[in-house]
Write a protein that holds these residues in place. Structure first.
Motif, PDB file in Angstrom:
ATOM      1  N   ARG A 250      -0.729  -7.733  10.450  1.00 50.43           N
ATOM      2  CA  ARG A 250      -1.770  -7.963   9.576  1.00 50.43           C
ATOM      3  C   ARG A 250      -2.011  -6.728   8.575  1.00 50.43           C
ATOM      4  O   ARG A 250      -1.767  -5.553   9.187  1.00 50.43           O
ATOM      5  CB  ARG A 250      -2.999  -8.116  10.384  1.00 50.43           C
ATOM      6  N   PHE A 251      -2.644  -6.864   7.443  1.00 53.39           N
ATOM      7  CA  PHE A 251      -2.787  -5.809   6.488  1.00 53.39           C
ATOM      8  C   PHE A 251      -3.630  -4.615   6.954  1.00 53.39           C
ATOM      9  O   PHE A 251      -2.925  -3.385   6.802  1.00 53.39           O
ATOM     10  CB  PHE A 251      -3.323  -6.181   5.131  1.00 53.39           C
ATOM     11  N   CYS A 252      -4.555  -4.861   7.636  1.00 54.29           N
ATOM     12  CA  CYS A 252      -5.474  -3.490   8.116  1.00 54.29           C
ATOM     13  C   CYS A 252      -4.641  -2.920   9.162  1.00 54.29           C
ATOM     14  O   CYS A 252      -4.708  -1.720   9.001  1.00 54.29           O
ATOM     15  CB  CYS A 252      -6.747  -4.227   8.829  1.00 54.29           C
ATOM     16  N   VAL A 267     -10.843  -5.357   6.243  1.00 55.38           N
ATOM     17  CA  VAL A 267     -11.109  -6.611   5.342  1.00 55.38           C
ATOM     18  C   VAL A 267     -12.683  -7.391   5.950  1.00 55.38           C
ATOM     19  O   VAL A 267     -12.869  -7.377   6.830  1.00 55.38           O
ATOM     20  CB  VAL A 267      -9.885  -7.753   5.841  1.00 55.38           C
ATOM     21  N   TYR A 273     -13.030  -5.699   0.719  1.00 53.16           N
ATOM     22  CA  TYR A 273     -12.271  -4.769   1.507  1.00 53.16           C
ATOM     23  C   TYR A 273     -12.978  -3.649   1.304  1.00 53.16           C
ATOM     24  O   TYR A 273     -13.607  -3.217   0.274  1.00 53.16           O
ATOM     25  CB  TYR A 273     -10.833  -4.552   1.042  1.00 53.16           C
ATOM     26  N   TYR A 307      -5.169  -8.167  -0.504  1.00 47.83           N
ATOM     27  CA  TYR A 307      -4.167  -6.902  -0.095  1.00 47.83           C
ATOM     28  C   TYR A 307      -3.245  -6.261  -1.241  1.00 47.83           C
ATOM     29  O   TYR A 307      -3.073  -5.178  -1.119  1.00 47.83           O
ATOM     30  CB  TYR A 307      -3.487  -7.529   1.067  1.00 47.83           C
ATOM     31  N   LEU A 328       3.920  -0.552   2.072  1.00 45.96           N
ATOM     32  CA  LEU A 328       3.012  -1.804   1.881  1.00 45.96           C
ATOM     33  C   LEU A 328       3.490  -2.780   0.709  1.00 45.96           C
ATOM     34  O   LEU A 328       2.805  -3.391   0.164  1.00 45.96           O
ATOM     35  CB  LEU A 328       1.517  -0.982   1.479  1.00 45.96           C
ATOM     36  N   PHE A 331       2.874  -6.026   0.670  1.00 38.84           N
ATOM     37  CA  PHE A 331       1.424  -6.745   0.468  1.00 38.84           C
ATOM     38  C   PHE A 331       1.192  -6.458  -1.288  1.00 38.84           C
ATOM     39  O   PHE A 331       0.614  -7.121  -1.722  1.00 38.84           O
ATOM     40  CB  PHE A 331       0.415  -6.093   1.057  1.00 38.84           C
TER      41      PHE A 331
END
Length: 356
Positions: A250-252, A267, A273, A307, A328, A331
């Motif tokens: 997950r991005f976070c 998020v 965000y 993201y 990253l 994303f």
């Protein structure tokens, strides 16, 4: 501040060179004093910040004394700030938190929903599992609310109502962190059944800058206010337990792991965000006084595009090392593939930050 939006404040999805979708981007980059440094689109857009409000909600609970009373630790605090994936570590911690708070799952005023993790969902479907309230991505926050409610001596059954003492504390803390008057913050009901604030995008950035700044202040001096200490604790709980704040892939989680403790990111549903970054030579170069806060809203609520925007903003600001930002990449520049696995298009950031 009036909108500075242009027709180039976009992220574009193209397929075979044909523009398929245009996604409008709004963003505000501020320092810990609330000074607007950079912007995209309308940095004052009124935005329902949804789960990006969780650090402020956690602060309101911390200030009730409930965390200390029920023996919660920093990992519990991270889960309270989470939109978790219902991985086994998330569910076991949520259940442990309920036990510490002398509460039961039936006390939670959030319903169950499919996991935010596709692999968890696949397993649930295979086993005909019906998710319950503990599986809600906000179950940590709700359990913290119950602990705070008990610490206040208030009734648990209505802790989710806006007029309840715990929600009134959340309201006051949110307004104070955002630097806004009561009439400047609007309220709705979030997906998890708790009140959700709406405020200008730059105010969300200011909130996150202040969390990062509190961590800096505590590092520099032991004689800071109780609130500053609590905000620093929240910052470090999230930064040190990123796997609890979201989950695998997950991005976070990926974002905070990449920045190794100097940044928090959270998020909010429907394309919102918040990022808080501790002071460094890089933030000073941007003209910031103290820490930096970033807030982003995608007009159509697309999370994948969100993201991409956050990663692109970090790239344009040159925050973190090139190696950190490279982590990253998936994303920032996601590819579009068809059912045969053939790459058929790309997502392209077309916006440029404007110095303010």
């Amino acid at each position: 501040m009036e909108s500075i939006a242009t027709d180039k404040d976009l992220i574009i999805a193209e397929r075979g060179g044909v523009i398929e979708n245009r996604h409008k981007v709004h963003a505000a980059i501020v320092d810990a004093r609330g000074k607007l440094l950079f912007a995209v689109g309308d940095p004052s857009r009124l935005t329902l910040i949804r789960s990006a409000a969780k650090p402020a909600q956690a602060l309101a609970v911390l200030e009730t004394g409930g965390f200390h009373q029920f023996g919660f630790d920093d990992a519990d605090l991270a889960l309270m700030c989470a939109s978790h994936s219902s991985e086994p570590r998330h569910l076991s911690r949520a259940r442990c938190m309920l036990q510490k708070a002398q509460a039961e799952e039936k006390d939670l005023r959030c319903g169950g929903h499919p996991s935010l993790s596709p692999s968890i969902n696949d397993a649930w479907i295979k086993n005909s599992y019906q998710p319950t309230a503990i599986c809600n991505n906000c179950s940590g926050k709700h359990t913290g609310m119950i602990a705070g409610t008990k610490s206040l001596g208030a009734g648990v059954a209505t802790y989710h109502h806006q007029e309840h003492p715990i929600q009134q504390r959340v309201k006051r803390v949110t307004e104070e962190l955002a630097g806004l008057d009561t009439q400047e913050v609007l309220w709705s009901i979030d997906g998890c059944n708790l009140p959700a604030p709406a405020l200008p995008l730059r105010s969300l950035a200011t909130m996150y800058a202040r969390f990062a700044d509190s961590a800096d202040q505590c590092k520099e001096s032991p004689s800071v206010s109780t609130r500053t200490q609590a905000m620093s604790r929240i910052f470090h709980a999230m930064a040190q337990h990123p796997e609890l704040v979201a989950g695998d892939d997950r991005f976070c989680t990926v974002l905070m792991q990449a920045f190794q403790g100097c940044l928090i990111g959270k998020v909010g549903a429907d394309g919102c965000y918040g990022v808080g970054i501790q002071e460094s030579a890089q933030t000073v170069r941007l003209g910031a006084e103290g820490a930096v806060g970033i807030s982003v809203k995608i007009e159509d609520g697309n999370l994948a595009i969100l993201y991409c925007a956050v990663a692109e903003i970090l790239e344009q600001l040159e925050l973190g090392t090139s190696v950190i930002r490279k982590s990253l990449e998936s994303f920032q520049h996601p590819v579009i593939s068809n059912t045969a696995g053939v790459v058929t298009g790309h997502v392209v950031p077309a916006f440029q930050l404007s110095a303010v």
